[in-house]
Write an enzyme that holds these catalytic residues in place. Structure first.
Site, PDB file in Angstrom:
ATOM      1  CG  ASN A  89      -1.550   1.337   1.483  1.00  0.00           C
ATOM      2  OD1 ASN A  89      -2.421   1.779   0.732  1.00  0.00           O
ATOM      3  ND2 ASN A  89      -1.126   2.017   2.534  1.00  0.00           N
ATOM      4  CE1 TYR A 156       1.440   8.081  -5.740  1.00  0.00           C
ATOM      5  CE2 TYR A 156      -0.099   8.412  -7.552  1.00  0.00           C
ATOM      6  CZ  TYR A 156       0.181   7.916  -6.288  1.00  0.00           C
ATOM      7  OH  TYR A 156      -0.797   7.261  -5.586  1.00  0.00           O
ATOM      8  CE  LYS A 160       0.656   4.311  -6.307  1.00  0.00           C
ATOM      9  NZ  LYS A 160       0.655   3.287  -5.239  1.00  0.00           N
ATOM     10  CB  THR A 193      -5.087  10.558   1.447  1.00  0.00           C
ATOM     11  OG1 THR A 193      -4.714  10.810   0.078  1.00  0.00           O
ATOM     12  CG2 THR A 193      -6.009   9.350   1.503  1.00  0.00           C
TER      13      THR A 193
END
Length: 251
Positions: A89, A156, A160, A193
């Site tokens: 995660n 990023y 991913k 978040t």
């Protein structure tokens, strides 16, 4: 009764913390690996008597943390567990800047935590548990940004996208074995978040899509970490988990 074993990275805040809380509430054995331990999780486990371990480790040191996990798994009695699951995660968003303005150290950290560590941990998890007779799963937490390019997000997005594609390769590897693990790289939707705060707070000159993220918040379209965790864990428990190596909780 045998316990379900879960190994979870990035469990000290956000959706990771919410997943850890929900896994503990269901009476599972939980090993969390994060830069910082969560006092909240410790308190919860003490009150409920659940089996919780928290390792404080910088996931940018993929070699060190994976070696520690291998040693720990090899010391375990698989007869104590009814299943074993690794949830990768943890992730890092580097400063939101065009690539030409980015610092190599920031890019390297994003790739180490977001891609190198999941690959290394998956390798040792699957190798150390290869002879374990129970079901095994690997869940990689991906992102829509791994599937859709965005300016000022190269580090990023690349991490991913790599996570998705290595999961596709891993699924092919595991399908060759009768007792292969089920694996999936799952996008959890848009969640309220710290990452969202960072994206909304970036100047539009550096981040052309800043207004899109601000609008998501203003329109109430962000899931809470708790809601997202529940959706992810529900997906993980599905009978068809792993049928698609790359998936999205939103279908």
């Amino acid at each position: 009764m045998n316990q379900q074993l879960y190994i979870l990275t990035g469990a000290s805040r956000g959706m990771g913390l919410a997943m850890a809380q929900q896994l503990l509430a269901k009476g599972n054995t939980l090993l969390c690996i994060s830069r910082n331990a969560s006092p909240e999780l410790t308190t919860r486990a003490l009150k409920s008597g659940q089996a919780l371990m928290q390792w404080t480790h910088d996931l940018a040191d993929a070699e060190g943390v994976s070696a520690r996990l291998r040693d720990w798994l090899q010391s375990q009695d698989p007869g104590h567990f009814a299943s074993a699951t690794l949830i990768n995660n943890a992730g890092v968003i580097p400063p939101v800047l065009p690539l030409r303005q980015s610092q190599p150290a920031d890019l390297a950290r994003a790739l180490r935590v977001g891609l190198e560590a999941p690959m290394a941990l998956s390798a040792v998890f699957l190798g150390a548990t290869e002879s374990w007779p129970m079901p095994r799963k690997v869940l990689n937490i991906s992102s829509g940004l791994g599937r859709h390019p965005m300016a000022s997000q190269a580090g990023y997005c690349a991490a991913k996208a790599g996570l998705d594609h290595f999961t596709r390769c891993l699924a092919l590897d595991e399908a060759l074995h009768a007792h292969g693990a089920k694996v999936c790289s799952l996008a959890p939707g848009v969640i309220d978040t710290d990452m969202q705060v960072q994206l909304r707070g970036t100047a539009s000159e550096a981040f052309p899509d800043q207004s899109k993220f601000a609008q998501l918040k203003a329109s109430g379209l962000l899931s809470s970490p708790e809601q997202a965790a529940e959706q992810v864990l529900r997906f993980l428990a599905r009978a068809d988990f792993g049928q698609l190596p790359v998936a999205d909780v939103r279908g």
